[in-house]
Motif scaffolding. Sequence first.
Motif, PDB file in Angstrom:
ATOM      1  N   VAL A 311       0.833  -1.201   0.000  1.00 56.31           N
ATOM      2  CA  VAL A 311       0.000   0.000   0.000  1.00 56.31           C
ATOM      3  C   VAL A 311       0.866   1.248   0.000  1.00 56.31           C
ATOM      4  N   GLU A 312       1.903   1.260   0.863  1.00 50.11           N
ATOM      5  CA  GLU A 312       2.793   2.411   0.916  1.00 50.11           C
ATOM      6  C   GLU A 312       3.517   2.617  -0.407  1.00 50.11           C
ATOM      7  N   ALA A 313       3.923   1.515  -1.048  1.00 45.41           N
ATOM      8  CA  ALA A 313       4.625   1.629  -2.323  1.00 45.41           C
ATOM      9  C   ALA A 313       3.705   2.158  -3.412  1.00 45.41           C
ATOM     10  N   ALA A 314       2.444   1.726  -3.399  1.00 39.71           N
ATOM     11  CA  ALA A 314       1.514   2.157  -4.432  1.00 39.71           C
ATOM     12  C   ALA A 314       1.078   3.602  -4.247  1.00 39.71           C
ATOM     13  N   ARG A 345      -4.884  11.161 -11.396  1.00 36.28           N
ATOM     14  CA  ARG A 345      -5.640  10.231 -12.235  1.00 36.28           C
ATOM     15  C   ARG A 345      -5.402  10.452 -13.721  1.00 36.28           C
ATOM     16  N   ASN A 346      -4.947  11.649 -14.105  1.00 29.23           N
ATOM     17  CA  ASN A 346      -4.748  11.961 -15.516  1.00 29.23           C
ATOM     18  C   ASN A 346      -3.288  12.022 -15.908  1.00 29.23           C
ATOM     19  N   SER A 347      -2.398  11.511 -15.055  1.00 28.77           N
ATOM     20  CA  SER A 347      -0.974  11.428 -15.367  1.00 28.77           C
ATOM     21  C   SER A 347      -0.618   9.981 -15.687  1.00 28.77           C
ATOM     22  N   PRO A 348       0.143   9.738 -16.763  1.00 26.50           N
ATOM     23  CA  PRO A 348       0.505   8.354 -17.106  1.00 26.50           C
ATOM     24  C   PRO A 348       1.341   7.711 -16.008  1.00 26.50           C
ATOM     25  N   ARG A 349       1.038   6.464 -15.701  1.00 26.42           N
ATOM     26  CA  ARG A 349       1.811   5.693 -14.733  1.00 26.42           C
ATOM     27  C   ARG A 349       2.995   5.055 -15.443  1.00 26.42           C
ATOM     28  N   GLY A 350       4.121   4.999 -14.752  1.00 29.56           N
ATOM     29  CA  GLY A 350       5.306   4.405 -15.346  1.00 29.56           C
ATOM     30  C   GLY A 350       5.163   2.922 -15.605  1.00 29.56           C
ATOM     31  N   SER A 351       4.419   2.222 -14.744  1.00 31.95           N
ATOM     32  CA  SER A 351       4.281   0.776 -14.894  1.00 31.95           C
ATOM     33  C   SER A 351       3.320   0.399 -16.013  1.00 31.95           C
ATOM     34  N   THR A 352       2.219   1.170 -16.192  1.00 28.83           N
ATOM     35  CA  THR A 352       1.212   0.830 -17.204  1.00 28.83           C
ATOM     36  C   THR A 352       1.351   1.644 -18.484  1.00 28.83           C
ATOM     37  N   ARG A 353       2.098   2.768 -18.420  1.00 32.41           N
ATOM     38  CA  ARG A 353       2.285   3.674 -19.559  1.00 32.41           C
ATOM     39  C   ARG A 353       0.971   4.272 -20.049  1.00 32.41           C
ATOM     40  N   THR A 354       0.042   4.389 -19.173  1.00 30.02           N
ATOM     41  CA  THR A 354      -1.240   5.011 -19.499  1.00 30.02           C
ATOM     42  C   THR A 354      -1.803   5.642 -18.238  1.00 30.02           C
ATOM     43  N   THR A 355      -2.942   6.312 -18.366  1.00 27.56           N
ATOM     44  CA  THR A 355      -3.542   7.008 -17.227  1.00 27.56           C
ATOM     45  C   THR A 355      -4.647   6.174 -16.608  1.00 27.56           C
ATOM     46  N   LEU A 356      -4.922   6.444 -15.330  1.00 29.05           N
ATOM     47  CA  LEU A 356      -6.023   5.762 -14.665  1.00 29.05           C
ATOM     48  C   LEU A 356      -7.349   6.119 -15.312  1.00 29.05           C
ATOM     49  N   TYR A 357      -7.479   7.347 -15.776  1.00 25.34           N
ATOM     50  CA  TYR A 357      -8.724   7.795 -16.419  1.00 25.34           C
ATOM     51  C   TYR A 357      -9.007   6.963 -17.672  1.00 25.34           C
ATOM     52  N   LYS A 358      -7.966   6.723 -18.467  1.00 24.24           N
ATOM     53  CA  LYS A 358      -8.156   5.973 -19.703  1.00 24.24           C
ATOM     54  C   LYS A 358      -8.501   4.521 -19.413  1.00 24.24           C
ATOM     55  N   GLU A 403      -7.005  -2.807 -23.780  1.00 20.34           N
ATOM     56  CA  GLU A 403      -6.101  -1.808 -23.205  1.00 20.34           C
ATOM     57  C   GLU A 403      -5.740  -2.175 -21.762  1.00 20.34           C
ATOM     58  N   ARG A 404      -6.717  -2.661 -21.017  1.00 21.61           N
ATOM     59  CA  ARG A 404      -6.445  -3.054 -19.633  1.00 21.61           C
ATOM     60  C   ARG A 404      -5.527  -4.273 -19.575  1.00 21.61           C
ATOM     61  N   LEU A 405      -5.699  -5.216 -20.510  1.00 17.28           N
ATOM     62  CA  LEU A 405      -4.821  -6.392 -20.545  1.00 17.28           C
ATOM     63  C   LEU A 405      -3.401  -5.994 -20.907  1.00 17.28           C
ATOM     64  N   ARG A 406      -3.254  -5.049 -21.840  1.00 18.35           N
ATOM     65  CA  ARG A 406      -1.904  -4.574 -22.193  1.00 18.35           C
ATOM     66  C   ARG A 406      -1.246  -3.883 -21.006  1.00 18.35           C
ATOM     67  N   ALA A 407      -2.027  -3.104 -20.253  1.00 15.40           N
ATOM     68  CA  ALA A 407      -1.471  -2.447 -19.058  1.00 15.40           C
ATOM     69  C   ALA A 407      -1.038  -3.486 -18.029  1.00 15.40           C
ATOM     70  N   LEU A 408      -1.843  -4.551 -17.861  1.00 14.11           N
ATOM     71  CA  LEU A 408      -1.485  -5.614 -16.925  1.00 14.11           C
ATOM     72  C   LEU A 408      -0.214  -6.328 -17.368  1.00 14.11           C
ATOM     73  N   GLU A 409      -0.070  -6.554 -18.682  1.00  9.70           N
ATOM     74  CA  GLU A 409       1.147  -7.199 -19.188  1.00  9.70           C
ATOM     75  C   GLU A 409       2.373  -6.339 -18.920  1.00  9.70           C
ATOM     76  N   ARG A 410       2.234  -5.022 -19.054  1.00 11.48           N
ATOM     77  CA  ARG A 410       3.367  -4.133 -18.768  1.00 11.48           C
ATOM     78  C   ARG A 410       3.751  -4.190 -17.303  1.00 11.48           C
ATOM     79  N   VAL A 411       2.750  -4.242 -16.421  1.00 13.78           N
ATOM     80  CA  VAL A 411       3.042  -4.338 -14.984  1.00 13.78           C
ATOM     81  C   VAL A 411       3.763  -5.643 -14.676  1.00 13.78           C
ATOM     82  N   ILE A 412       3.293  -6.749 -15.246  1.00 13.81           N
ATOM     83  CA  ILE A 412       3.937  -8.054 -15.007  1.00 13.81           C
ATOM     84  C   ILE A 412       5.359  -8.052 -15.546  1.00 13.81           C
ATOM     85  N   ARG A 413       5.558  -7.457 -16.730  1.00 14.42           N
ATOM     86  CA  ARG A 413       6.900  -7.413 -17.317  1.00 14.42           C
ATOM     87  C   ARG A 413       7.846  -6.582 -16.453  1.00 14.42           C
TER      88      ARG A 413
END
Length: 437
Positions: A311-314, A345-358, A403-413
């Motif tokens: 939680v602290e890391a996230a 929420r509108n800033s791209p995350r480094g792990s997913t390379r996309t925004t939470l809004y998208k 798009e959500r599956l691609r974001a999950l793959e980026r997080v796993i990678r």
Amino acid sequence: MTPPRHGAPLKLYVSASEVIIGGMLAQEDENGNERVIYYLSRVLNDVESRYSPIEKLCLPLYFFCLKLKYYLIPRNVYVISKFDVLKYMLSSPILHGRLGKWMLALTEFSLHFVPARAVKGQVLADFLVDHPCIDIDENLPSFVGLVPWKLYFDGSCHKSGVGIGILIISPSGEPNKFLFELNYSCSNNEAEYEALIMGLELLLERGVKNVEIFGDSQLVVHQVSLEYRCVSKNLRKYFNVATELLSKFDSVIVRHVPRELNQEANELAQIALRYKIKPSTLEKLVMEYGKSRNIKMLSSTPYYAQANRQVEAANKILIALIKKHIGRQPRNWHQTLNQVLWAYRNSPRGSTRTTLYKLVYGRDAVLPIDINLQSIRVARQDEIPVVDYWNSLHDELNELDDERLRALERVIRQKEIMSKSYNCRVKAKTFAVGDLV
């Protein structure tokens, strides 16, 4: 019944009861006389019979537009109803849930709302007799009577501090309790105002427009209902804030109640002053609640984020933003916090390379700078035909799962890269039975 005339607008009368929906399509001839084109009605099925009154009134419009699609698409259609809820449905830019889905399907039609009382003619009278609306009464105003939210508030001031108790009851009867402790001293009347203002802000955040307010402070209740003048300089700033918030509601009723009828809000205010819960007690309460709801609570390290500091890391980025921006303007934290959360929420995350809004809505939000600078996206949007625009929205929603599956793959990678980097520094050792470790 007569066939429709080319180029002339149509009139669609809609009505609903507890079990039946009815509609009539009409058009004026060359002499201005109203002629019936189509009658349509049906009985609600089991699921539709459990719709809310508002949804039952909107359902005939959705159903008849789809049923009479080829009559309506090439013409302007005037929707005639006794209730204003259809006007809200046709004019509101953002709707959620079932009404939102219906409104999205109706965007291909050119619909215009007309109040039924502005229309004369025997056709309307016969139609309303054949299809009685929900709770129609000539003495009632021409709008749907929504069940208001209820707000009970109370403030308590003691030498140990100031506590606020708020009880919010939804139209369905679901209670929501809130308690806060203020870290500054104030009078009892100021505490009452703080409780009222906090309760109004909570309601506005939920999008509430109709509210019934109950409080046991005669001074505060009579001042905000404008029965008393607010002459105190200390209370004047609270009064101004409260009246400004009240002006944002469509319907407000303020009532004074005895303390015994406001007991729950008063107890919440008292608890806020003395109630300190231990982490172990909180965990026990959560486990008991989960057990009562048949929820399996897992406390192993991979799933128990509180134990392995996930939680602290996230949340470290969000916490850093809050400390940075709210620290500059601590007194306006309630305004700054929305801006911080919006930026996060509108800033791209480094792990997913996309925004939470998208990841939620399927497309990036339009930023204020895009509108001010007229970016390519904003400039080209007006050039796109309406049909193509809505088709593109449907396509983006269909591609949202990918798009959500691609974001999950980026997080796993990324996790695999971090794991590989960490494991390369681990020195392997082997042990035999009996070795001391």
